[in-house]
Design an enzyme around this catalytic site. Structure first.
Site, short mmCIF file in Angstrom:
data_model
loop_
_atom_site.label_atom_id
_atom_site.label_comp_id
_atom_site.label_asym_id
_atom_site.label_seq_id
_atom_site.Cartn_x
_atom_site.Cartn_y
_atom_site.Cartn_z
N LYS A 74 99.89 47.65 32.95
CA LYS A 74 99.05 47.24 31.84
C LYS A 74 97.59 47.43 32.22
O LYS A 74 97.30 47.49 33.40
CB LYS A 74 99.33 45.77 31.47
CG LYS A 74 99.04 44.80 32.63
CD LYS A 74 98.17 43.64 32.28
CE LYS A 74 96.72 43.87 32.38
NZ LYS A 74 96.01 43.03 33.36
N ASP B 99 104.37 44.15 32.87
CA ASP B 99 103.50 42.99 32.72
C ASP B 99 103.97 42.06 33.83
O ASP B 99 105.05 41.48 33.75
CB ASP B 99 103.71 42.33 31.35
CG ASP B 99 102.78 41.16 31.17
OD1 ASP B 99 102.73 40.31 32.09
OD2 ASP B 99 102.10 41.07 30.14
N HIS B 100 103.19 41.94 34.90
CA HIS B 100 103.75 41.30 36.09
C HIS B 100 104.06 39.82 35.87
O HIS B 100 104.82 39.23 36.62
CB HIS B 100 102.88 41.53 37.32
CG HIS B 100 101.67 40.65 37.43
ND1 HIS B 100 100.51 40.90 36.75
CD2 HIS B 100 101.44 39.52 38.14
CE1 HIS B 100 99.62 39.97 37.04
NE2 HIS B 100 100.15 39.11 37.87
N LYS C 181 107.47 36.90 37.30
CA LYS C 181 107.31 35.62 38.00
C LYS C 181 108.53 34.74 37.73
O LYS C 181 108.97 34.61 36.59
CB LYS C 181 106.03 34.90 37.51
CG LYS C 181 104.73 35.59 37.93
CD LYS C 181 103.52 34.79 37.44
CE LYS C 181 102.22 35.57 37.63
NZ LYS C 181 101.66 35.50 38.96
N HIS D 100 99.60 39.10 29.34
CA HIS D 100 100.22 37.95 30.01
C HIS D 100 100.38 36.72 29.10
O HIS D 100 101.45 36.13 29.02
CB HIS D 100 99.41 37.54 31.24
CG HIS D 100 99.15 38.66 32.21
ND1 HIS D 100 100.06 39.66 32.44
CD2 HIS D 100 98.08 38.94 33.01
CE1 HIS D 100 99.57 40.50 33.35
NE2 HIS D 100 98.37 40.09 33.71
N LYS E 271 87.87 33.45 34.05
CA LYS E 271 87.54 33.66 35.47
C LYS E 271 86.51 32.61 35.86
O LYS E 271 85.75 32.12 35.03
CB LYS E 271 86.89 35.04 35.66
CG LYS E 271 87.75 36.21 35.21
CD LYS E 271 88.66 36.67 36.29
CE LYS E 271 89.41 37.93 35.92
NZ LYS E 271 90.66 38.07 36.67
C1 BG6 Z 1 95.93 40.92 36.27
C2 BG6 Z 1 94.52 40.94 35.79
O1 BG6 Z 1 96.78 41.55 35.35
O2 BG6 Z 1 96.33 39.58 36.44
C3 BG6 Z 1 93.59 40.20 36.74
O3 BG6 Z 1 94.07 42.29 35.66
C4 BG6 Z 1 94.12 38.80 37.00
O4 BG6 Z 1 92.27 40.13 36.22
C5 BG6 Z 1 95.58 38.85 37.39
O5 BG6 Z 1 93.35 38.23 38.04
C6 BG6 Z 1 96.16 37.46 37.49
O6 BG6 Z 1 97.45 37.54 38.04
P1 BG6 Z 1 98.07 36.33 38.83
O7 BG6 Z 1 99.45 36.77 39.16
O8 BG6 Z 1 97.20 36.09 40.03
O9 BG6 Z 1 98.03 35.15 37.89
#
Ligand code: BG6
Length: 349
Positions: free
Chosen positions: A10, A39-40, A44, A102, A200
């Site tokens: 993504k 979409d990681h 999770k 996300h 952020k």
């Molecule tokens: C990414 C974003 O997809 O997800 C980042 O590009 C963000 O900006 C990150 O920091 C957050 O992932 P996680 O797994 O640390 O919550």
């Protein structure tokens, strides 16, 4: 003779037209079943557990609707800044970087209908229906907040403002914080607001889904403070300190019938004592096995962009001022006001 699959990170496009263009190019070479849009968050464990919690237990689902739920809050707070990714982030911003993918994916898992089985495409089918039922955001002034961080401190350490980060222009208008109020127009959720926020340089890293239930029909007992007892609250802690807690009222020992909120708490760490695999490990394994369940299907990506592209356009057209917030705070006042207008507060993380 073998197989070819394409894994795409993504963000898939940067608005509706560019996502459609990208998809059209990809489809000249690959079929939908060969395309794995990552979409990681879907990799999770705690995100996957949303469906296990809802549909692997008998007692929650009967309450999981507009009859019992007052509001749902999905928060992804990050204490990090842009981590040297100025070039990418400046052209992206929080709405494209986090919400389009996300946060909306988590929303879909919280809101979707049960499936008859977890095989095949049924989960993605139900998620797609949610994306299609989210009411378009017409009043960006009332239902969206965007803001950028200024210099401040995180855990006592001074940090620069967004415009002072490497590679960021001094007049940047990119948002590092977003809050939204969404409604889902279906029978289960009509009238229940879903509040989303991400930013952020917030005070800490925490991702959670907080579901506030309606008050008991009659206030029979006074809370110790004299107010009505706090409503039941279910918090799914996605990360860190992964777990689930349920708040309910308990009688304070003594001769009076006073109630105080207490918590039942489940913690992944102490219950299972094993480290979950990294989200990407799980997703890349699934891609190699050809299982698309935890990947985003084109219709959901398209629906998410259809929802957010008008917001991006309205913002670009100056329909909503860019607020600021000091690094190390919970975002601009406008984010609190988004809920205060509805007589609600953000859950304190
Ligand atoms: C990414 C974003 O997809 O997800 C980042 O590009 C963000 O900006 C990150 O920091 C957050 O992932 P996680 O797994 O640390 O919550």
């Amino acid at each position: 003779g073998g197989w070819s699959r394409l894994v795409i990170e993504k963000p898939y496009g940067r608005d509706l037209p560019s996502a459609r263009e990208l998809d059209a190019s990809v489809r000249m070479v690959f079929r939908e079943r060969q395309i794995f849009r990552i979409d990681h968050y879907l990799g999770k464990e705690t995100v996957q557990n949303i469906l296990v919690f809802r549909f692997g237990n008998g007692i929650f689902e009967p309450l999981w609707n507009r009859g019992y739920v007052d509001n749902v809050q999905i928060s992804v707070a990050e204490s990090v800044g842009i981590e040297g990714r100025g070039g990418y982030y400046e052209a992206s911003g929080a709405l494209r970087d986090m919400v389009q993918n996300h946060l909306l994916q988590v929303l879909a898992l919280v809101a979707m209908e049960p499936v008859a089985s977890f095989s095949g495409d049924s989960v993605r089918e139900e998620k797609a229906k949610i994306f299609q039922s989210i009411r378009p955001i017409e009043d960006v002034m009332a239902d969206t907040v965007r803001a950028q961080y200024t210099a401040g401190a995180i855990l006592g350490e001074a940090v620069p403002g967004y415009r002072g980060e490497p590679g960021i222009p001094a007049d940047s208008r990119t948002e590092t914080f977003v809050a939204l109020r969404l409604l889902i127009d279906n029978w289960r959720w009509a009238g229940v607001p879903f509040y989303l926020r991400t930013g952020k340089r917030l005070p800490k890293r925490a991702t959670e889904v907080a579901i506030t239930f309606k008050h008991a029909p009659l206030p029979l007992f006074g809370e110790i403070s004299g107010d009505n007892p706090a409503p039941n609250l279910l918090v799914l802690r996605i990360q860190p300190d992964e777990g689930i807690s349920l708040r309910f009222g308990a009688k304070v020992p003594g001769t009076r019938a006073d109630v105080r909120p207490v918590h039942m708490d489940f913690r992944y760490g102490s219950a299972f004592g094993v480290e979950a695999p990294e989200a990407y490990e799980r997703l890349l394994l699934d891609a190699m096995l050809g299982d698309p369940t935890l990947f985003t299907r084109w219709d959901s990506v398209e629906a998410a962009w259809s929802l957010l592209t008008p917001v991006l356009r309205a913002w670009d057209g100056g329909a909503l001022p860019l607020q600021s917030y000091e690094a190390g705070t919970w975002g601009p006042d406008a984010a609190a006001q988004l809920l205060e207008r509805d007589g609600r507060l953000w859950h304190r993380m």
